[in-house]
Design an enzyme around this catalytic site. Sequence first.
Site, mmCIF file in Angstrom:
data_model
loop_
_atom_site.group_PDB
_atom_site.id
_atom_site.type_symbol
_atom_site.label_atom_id
_atom_site.label_comp_id
_atom_site.label_asym_id
_atom_site.label_seq_id
_atom_site.Cartn_x
_atom_site.Cartn_y
_atom_site.Cartn_z
ATOM 1 N N ASP A 209 0.509 -1.428 0.026
ATOM 2 C CA ASP A 209 0.146 0.049 0.115
ATOM 3 C C ASP A 209 0.749 1.331 -0.475
ATOM 4 O OD1 ASP A 209 -3.139 0.669 0.285
ATOM 5 O OD2 ASP A 209 -1.926 2.477 2.119
ATOM 6 N N GLU A 268 1.595 -0.597 -5.428
ATOM 7 C CA GLU A 268 1.034 0.784 -5.244
ATOM 8 C C GLU A 268 1.571 1.563 -5.519
ATOM 9 O OE1 GLU A 268 -3.338 3.187 -4.012
ATOM 10 O OE2 GLU A 268 -1.695 2.158 -2.163
HETATM 11 C C1 NOJ Z 1 -4.233 2.747 -0.477
HETATM 12 C C2 NOJ Z 1 -5.703 1.789 -0.489
HETATM 13 O O1 NOJ Z 1 -5.716 1.309 -1.813
HETATM 14 C C3 NOJ Z 1 -6.684 3.229 -0.353
HETATM 15 O O2 NOJ Z 1 -8.104 2.185 -0.413
HETATM 16 C C4 NOJ Z 1 -6.623 3.322 1.190
HETATM 17 O O3 NOJ Z 1 -7.269 4.192 1.789
HETATM 18 C C5 NOJ Z 1 -5.190 4.216 0.943
HETATM 19 N N1 NOJ Z 1 -4.179 3.458 0.628
HETATM 20 C C6 NOJ Z 1 -4.598 5.024 2.392
HETATM 21 O O4 NOJ Z 1 -4.374 3.601 2.967
#
Ligand code: NOJ
Length: 530
Positions: A209, A268
């Site tokens: 993440d 990500e």
């Molecule tokens: C990216 C995640 O995919 C999302 O759903 C989340 O709100 C944020 N990061 C914060 O962790």
Amino acid sequence: MSPDGPWWRHAVIYQVYVRSFADSDGDGIGDLPGVRSRLQYLRDLGVDALWLNPFYPSPQADAGYDVSDYRDVDPRFGTLADADALIRDAHAHGLRIIVDLVPNHTSDQHPWFRAALAAPPGSRERARYLFRDGGGPDGSVPPNNWMSNFGGRAWTRVAEPDGRPGQWYLHLFALEQPDLDWTNDEVRAEFHDILRFWLDRGVDGFRIDVAHGLAKDPEMPDLGAGHATGGQAVEGHPHWDLDEVHDVYRGWRRISDAYPGDRTFVGEVWVADPARLARYLRPDELHTAFNFTFLMAPWDAGALRAAVDESMTELARVGAPATWVLSNHDVTRHVTRYGGGATGLRRARAAALLMLALPGGAYVYQGEELGLPEVEDLPGEVRQDPTFHRTGGSELGRDGCRVPLPWSGAEPSYGFGPGPASWLPQPAGWAELTAERQAGDPSSMLSLYRGALRHRAALPALGSGTLTWLSTEGDVLAFRRDPGFVCVVNAGERPAPAPPGVGDARLLLASGPVGEDGILPGDTAAWYTT
Ligand code: NOJ
């Protein structure tokens, strides 16, 4: 290892948004036993692996991205024994498991953050997070102008243990998600241990993440012109995509490489420049990253081709495969993004054939194989995304792509759980879209995905490798993959011919009716073997 290299270079990975996938106990919230009960569906669909969104203990201020214990399962979603059973059963079904790791921030209910609040400024407990003194005579001015991704300031002031207003802590997301300080060795060691905890339990990889967010400029300068908080990072940003983050991933790679099997990391990474993205995928860092350039491209032949070319060129420089993605739990579902209604569906069908024919891996977000649209009319009182609440409703947030799946039957919860409950209401029209209904309909979206994945698994041309563009006109995209495969996409509205020679080849699969003369209707894609 297959001749195509390790599995993660070409896998189709299905994203399971656990709370909306399948509910085993009727509380309206999906859970791990629910996922386990649907493994055969996923195997029949033809995917290779599952990415599970966070299922760890969490107050759910941000749907589980606020983790209070990284080594357990939230009772809403099951138990650690359920996680073990799921990993075991998934493997028995030939499906690998990727879990979500949230290293940028913890929950404010994590024992570390509670200890930080109870300890004084300058303490070891505070040093795990990013606490700073405020400005002004009484410290009431936030340390800088950084904003939260969910709206409002990225700083919250705490009351010190003696009750007086005190320091501020950084949270790039909700205030319940305090950012960790990744210059702190204790933080690094803790995450090494968390990685080992799940690797020891048999997971095949991690989705990381906010992978571009862990390092912050230690000076914490104000955001300058052109440096937004949301969106994709641009160079020189004080809290996105700093060079220091790469050292973290080199350490993680050393850990995963020491395990048997091909364990993998997918980042990500929201950066605007594909060359910056490629830096995360150098041979001693992460294996893959989501391709958001492709996801964000409009339904337009030129834009799609540019997204493909840019990504492949930059990734090739570091030897990394692409991973194509059209939707996830943070963005408007692509049926709706591409225009909604019949148009959106037609384009989504064509986009699926495009994505699954491109070289590399692909991600399928749960429900896209059913052609689910974004649910745009959820009433404010059922919405749960912090974005909606932190912006006073001016931004709707992401609940519309998170509505629980319709599996079967004619009444809510459409087989999602044993009863009518689902944590977000499902639209009445979803009775038409259930997996059960689509399974028996050869013209359904589900049948298209199943067919495409079956061919993809059987054709040596698909998966890893390269592509060669064929010359086309107007809104048509066409590429060849060897041996003997061609994909043609008409992203325009008017019918158009396939490139010379291709229309006579054997039509394998099409997203819509293709004329015998190789004329593709608008918004249609077709696969040929030559
Ligand atoms: C990216 C995640 O995919 C999302 O759903 C989340 O709100 C944020 N990061 C914060 O962790």
